[in-house]
Design a protein around this motif. Structure first.
Motif, PDB file in Angstrom:
ATOM      1  N   LEU A   1      42.925  51.306  36.629  1.00 48.79           N
ATOM      2  CA  LEU A   1      44.252  51.786  37.015  1.00 48.79           C
ATOM      3  C   LEU A   1      44.713  52.809  35.989  1.00 48.79           C
ATOM      4  O   LEU A   1      44.086  52.987  34.941  1.00 48.79           O
ATOM      5  CB  LEU A   1      45.242  50.623  37.116  1.00 48.79           C
ATOM      6  CG  LEU A   1      45.436  49.720  35.886  1.00 48.79           C
ATOM      7  CD1 LEU A   1      46.365  50.335  34.854  1.00 48.79           C
ATOM      8  CD2 LEU A   1      45.971  48.354  36.310  1.00 48.79           C
ATOM      9  N   ARG A   2      45.815  53.485  36.313  1.00 48.20           N
ATOM     10  CA  ARG A   2      46.427  54.448  35.398  1.00 48.20           C
ATOM     11  C   ARG A   2      47.673  53.814  34.796  1.00 48.20           C
ATOM     12  O   ARG A   2      48.607  53.478  35.514  1.00 48.20           O
ATOM     13  CB  ARG A   2      46.796  55.721  36.146  1.00 48.20           C
ATOM     14  CG  ARG A   2      45.595  56.511  36.650  1.00 48.20           C
ATOM     15  CD  ARG A   2      45.091  57.447  35.594  1.00 48.20           C
ATOM     16  NE  ARG A   2      43.829  58.077  35.986  1.00 48.20           N
ATOM     17  CZ  ARG A   2      43.210  58.991  35.262  1.00 48.20           C
ATOM     18  NH1 ARG A   2      43.734  59.379  34.115  1.00 48.20           N
ATOM     19  NH2 ARG A   2      42.072  59.514  35.663  1.00 48.20           N
ATOM     20  N   LEU A   3      47.670  53.640  33.478  1.00 47.52           N
ATOM     21  CA  LEU A   3      48.810  53.030  32.801  1.00 47.52           C
ATOM     22  C   LEU A   3      49.671  54.117  32.178  1.00 47.52           C
ATOM     23  O   LEU A   3      49.218  54.884  31.327  1.00 47.52           O
ATOM     24  CB  LEU A   3      48.336  52.059  31.727  1.00 47.52           C
ATOM     25  CG  LEU A   3      49.435  51.208  31.087  1.00 47.52           C
ATOM     26  CD1 LEU A   3      50.071  50.281  32.122  1.00 47.52           C
ATOM     27  CD2 LEU A   3      48.890  50.401  29.916  1.00 47.52           C
TER      28      LEU A   3
ATOM     29  N   LEU B   1      39.237  58.625  48.370  1.00 48.48           N
ATOM     30  CA  LEU B   1      40.220  57.643  47.907  1.00 48.48           C
ATOM     31  C   LEU B   1      39.573  56.463  47.189  1.00 48.48           C
ATOM     32  O   LEU B   1      40.262  55.700  46.501  1.00 48.48           O
ATOM     33  CB  LEU B   1      41.053  57.124  49.084  1.00 48.48           C
ATOM     34  CG  LEU B   1      42.198  58.031  49.527  1.00 48.48           C
ATOM     35  CD1 LEU B   1      42.863  57.476  50.782  1.00 48.48           C
ATOM     36  CD2 LEU B   1      43.232  58.197  48.415  1.00 48.48           C
ATOM     37  N   GLU B   2      38.267  56.313  47.325  1.00 54.56           N
ATOM     38  CA  GLU B   2      37.574  55.259  46.591  1.00 54.56           C
ATOM     39  C   GLU B   2      37.664  55.479  45.084  1.00 54.56           C
ATOM     40  O   GLU B   2      37.515  54.534  44.305  1.00 54.56           O
ATOM     41  CB  GLU B   2      36.109  55.188  47.030  1.00 54.56           C
ATOM     42  CG  GLU B   2      35.910  54.702  48.470  1.00 54.56           C
ATOM     43  CD  GLU B   2      34.451  54.597  48.841  1.00 54.56           C
ATOM     44  OE1 GLU B   2      33.602  54.885  47.961  1.00 54.56           O
ATOM     45  OE2 GLU B   2      34.149  54.218  49.989  1.00 54.56           O
ATOM     46  N   TYR B   3      37.912  56.715  44.685  1.00 52.72           N
ATOM     47  CA  TYR B   3      37.996  57.041  43.254  1.00 52.72           C
ATOM     48  C   TYR B   3      39.448  57.164  42.773  1.00 52.72           C
ATOM     49  O   TYR B   3      39.696  57.538  41.635  1.00 52.72           O
ATOM     50  CB  TYR B   3      37.247  58.343  42.971  1.00 52.72           C
ATOM     51  CG  TYR B   3      35.775  58.258  43.317  1.00 52.72           C
ATOM     52  CD1 TYR B   3      34.858  57.744  42.408  1.00 52.72           C
ATOM     53  CD2 TYR B   3      35.306  58.655  44.566  1.00 52.72           C
ATOM     54  CE1 TYR B   3      33.511  57.648  42.726  1.00 52.72           C
ATOM     55  CE2 TYR B   3      33.961  58.564  44.900  1.00 52.72           C
ATOM     56  CZ  TYR B   3      33.075  58.061  43.976  1.00 52.72           C
ATOM     57  OH  TYR B   3      31.747  57.958  44.293  1.00 52.72           O
ATOM     58  N   TYR B   4      40.374  56.849  43.669  1.00 57.46           N
ATOM     59  CA  TYR B   4      41.791  56.923  43.319  1.00 57.46           C
ATOM     60  C   TYR B   4      42.205  55.705  42.495  1.00 57.46           C
ATOM     61  O   TYR B   4      41.802  54.577  42.780  1.00 57.46           O
ATOM     62  CB  TYR B   4      42.617  56.997  44.601  1.00 57.46           C
ATOM     63  CG  TYR B   4      44.073  56.626  44.452  1.00 57.46           C
ATOM     64  CD1 TYR B   4      44.974  57.487  43.843  1.00 57.46           C
ATOM     65  CD2 TYR B   4      44.544  55.399  44.922  1.00 57.46           C
ATOM     66  CE1 TYR B   4      46.305  57.146  43.709  1.00 57.46           C
ATOM     67  CE2 TYR B   4      45.869  55.055  44.799  1.00 57.46           C
ATOM     68  CZ  TYR B   4      46.748  55.923  44.189  1.00 57.46           C
ATOM     69  OH  TYR B   4      48.058  55.573  44.052  1.00 57.46           O
ATOM     70  N   GLU B   5      43.017  55.932  41.471  1.00 60.86           N
ATOM     71  CA  GLU B   5      43.510  54.854  40.614  1.00 60.86           C
ATOM     72  C   GLU B   5      45.029  54.789  40.704  1.00 60.86           C
ATOM     73  O   GLU B   5      45.704  55.781  40.407  1.00 60.86           O
ATOM     74  CB  GLU B   5      43.069  55.081  39.171  1.00 60.86           C
ATOM     75  CG  GLU B   5      41.555  55.066  38.982  1.00 60.86           C
ATOM     76  CD  GLU B   5      41.130  55.412  37.560  1.00 60.86           C
ATOM     77  OE1 GLU B   5      42.026  55.707  36.733  1.00 60.86           O
ATOM     78  OE2 GLU B   5      39.913  55.382  37.274  1.00 60.86           O
ATOM     79  N   PRO B   6      45.596  53.651  41.127  1.00 56.10           N
ATOM     80  CA  PRO B   6      47.055  53.530  41.234  1.00 56.10           C
ATOM     81  C   PRO B   6      47.717  53.544  39.860  1.00 56.10           C
ATOM     82  O   PRO B   6      47.073  53.268  38.839  1.00 56.10           O
ATOM     83  CB  PRO B   6      47.242  52.183  41.933  1.00 56.10           C
ATOM     84  CG  PRO B   6      46.015  51.402  41.574  1.00 56.10           C
ATOM     85  CD  PRO B   6      44.904  52.409  41.504  1.00 56.10           C
TER      86      PRO B   6
ATOM     87  N   GLU C   1      46.979  56.888  31.047  1.00 53.38           N
ATOM     88  CA  GLU C   1      45.568  56.736  30.687  1.00 53.38           C
ATOM     89  C   GLU C   1      44.884  55.753  31.622  1.00 53.38           C
ATOM     90  O   GLU C   1      45.504  54.808  32.118  1.00 53.38           O
ATOM     91  CB  GLU C   1      45.435  56.246  29.237  1.00 53.38           C
ATOM     92  CG  GLU C   1      46.033  54.878  28.979  1.00 53.38           C
ATOM     93  CD  GLU C   1      45.738  54.375  27.586  1.00 53.38           C
ATOM     94  OE1 GLU C   1      44.907  55.003  26.900  1.00 53.38           O
ATOM     95  OE2 GLU C   1      46.319  53.353  27.184  1.00 53.38           O
ATOM     96  N   SER C   2      43.618  55.991  31.875  1.00 51.82           N
ATOM     97  CA  SER C   2      42.842  55.105  32.728  1.00 51.82           C
ATOM     98  C   SER C   2      42.439  53.863  31.937  1.00 51.82           C
ATOM     99  O   SER C   2      41.929  53.973  30.824  1.00 51.82           O
ATOM    100  CB  SER C   2      41.598  55.831  33.236  1.00 51.82           C
ATOM    101  OG  SER C   2      40.822  54.992  34.061  1.00 51.82           O
ATOM    102  N   ARG C   3      42.707  52.684  32.527  1.00 51.98           N
ATOM    103  CA  ARG C   3      42.371  51.425  31.870  1.00 51.98           C
ATOM    104  C   ARG C   3      41.588  50.544  32.825  1.00 51.98           C
ATOM    105  O   ARG C   3      41.946  50.403  33.994  1.00 51.98           O
ATOM    106  CB  ARG C   3      43.645  50.692  31.441  1.00 51.98           C
ATOM    107  CG  ARG C   3      44.392  51.269  30.261  1.00 51.98           C
ATOM    108  CD  ARG C   3      43.937  50.658  28.955  1.00 51.98           C
ATOM    109  NE  ARG C   3      44.111  49.209  28.957  1.00 51.98           N
ATOM    110  CZ  ARG C   3      45.224  48.582  28.578  1.00 51.98           C
ATOM    111  NH1 ARG C   3      46.288  49.284  28.177  1.00 51.98           N
ATOM    112  NH2 ARG C   3      45.284  47.265  28.579  1.00 51.98           N
ATOM    113  N   ASN C   4      40.515  49.950  32.303  1.00 50.96           N
ATOM    114  CA  ASN C   4      39.739  49.012  33.102  1.00 50.96           C
ATOM    115  C   ASN C   4      40.582  47.785  33.403  1.00 50.96           C
ATOM    116  O   ASN C   4      41.302  47.281  32.543  1.00 50.96           O
ATOM    117  CB  ASN C   4      38.469  48.611  32.344  1.00 50.96           C
ATOM    118  CG  ASN C   4      37.530  47.799  33.206  1.00 50.96           C
ATOM    119  OD1 ASN C   4      37.777  46.629  33.479  1.00 50.96           O
ATOM    120  ND2 ASN C   4      36.441  48.422  33.644  1.00 50.96           N
TER     121      ASN C   4
END
Length: 278
Positions: free
Chosen positions: A142-144, A71-76, A151-154
């Motif tokens: 996060l995932r936008l 879960l450390e690599y999970y992106e909301p 897409e993954s965004r910093n």
């Protein structure tokens, strides 16, 4: 005839009740787990072999540790509320004509404020607590969502209300003074438009966790597990716990089937009794 009718009303239901009890008695049932055991203690029973194939489940502590690790690599998931920008710009355009603190500004200030507001919403403004939480995460991203694509965004590519306000004040071109901008109360036009999607995030989180296998190997039918007097080590304890869990699950399934069968017979009994009552 009256006595015969009374006997029939009593006799027929009794036959069905006896039939239900008999079928329940002979209905095949899975036996529950009949052993007690403790890790580090000797096995008190005879030789135990696997009565069927079953998985070796990971201990709860190990499973949770592995799930927490992945879960450390999970992106909301978040999504952009486009209505926020539209409404804010509409409010600003109206205030430029109706509000004295804005109407008195020179055209250069009005244009700068409007362009800056549009820019920060194109980038995205989010709640500061959500920003800080993701900033501290391992991925910092996060995932936008945009339509059906995410897409993954910093996280550092977004603004909070405070950082957006500071950006407008600190990045002024020549001839635009922050003291004048402060008097325009531009903070009133900065709101969050990047919103947390709880439903999609929770679904994605569960799918992420399910990547972790809950078991580690199988025990095959007839395989030796333990014999009398042997000390139950951690591995054997895990195997016995897994066997107990599967056995109880099977027993529960058989119980449900039994009650389902009883329910069907009770329904038939009710209909049959109603027929004889009338």
């Amino acid at each position: 005839k009256k006595k015969t009718r009374i006997k029939t009303k009593v006799f027929v239901p009794m036959v069905f009740i006896i039939a239900i009890l008999f079928i329940t008695y002979i209905f095949p049932r899975q036996s529950s787990f009949k052993y007690t055991f403790s890790e580090g203690r000797p096995w008190q029973y005879g030789l135990l072999t696997a009565p069927f194939d079953f998985p070796i489940y990971k201990p709860a502590e190990q499973l949770k540790a592995e799930q927490d690790s992945i879960l450390e690599y999970y992106e909301p998931y978040f999504e952009v509320n486009d209505d926020v920008k539209v409404n804010v710009l509409a409010d600003f355009d109206a205030d430029v004509n109706l509000n004295s603190r804005l109407s008195q500004l020179s055209p250069e200030y009005k244009l700068y404020i409007r362009n800056s507001i549009n820019e920060i919403y194109e980038t995205g403004v989010m709640r500061s607590d959500e920003y800080d939480r993701i900033l501290k995460s391992r991925t910092g991203a996060l995932r936008l969502k945009k339509g059906n694509i995410a897409e993954s965004r910093n996280i550092e590519s977004f603004y909070t209300i405070r950082s957006a306000y500071e950006k407008i004040l600190n990045e002024t071109p020549e001839g635009i003074y922050d003291s004048v901008l402060k008097s325009a109360n531009i903070n009133e036009y900065i709101r969050e438009n990047v919103i947390y999607d709880e439903a999609i995030s929770e679904k994605a989180r569960l799918e992420f966790v399910q990547q972790v296998d809950i078991s580690r190997g199988m025990v095959q039918l007839g395989q030796r597990i333990i014999d009398q007097g042997e000390i139950i080590d951690s591995r054997t304890y895990n195997i016995l716990s897994s066997l107990k869990q599967v056995t109880e699950e099977r027993s529960g399934g058989a119980t449900k089937s039994t009650w389902k069968l009883i329910g069907q017979f009770v329904l038939i009994l009710f209909k049959f009794t109603s027929f004889y009552m009338y």
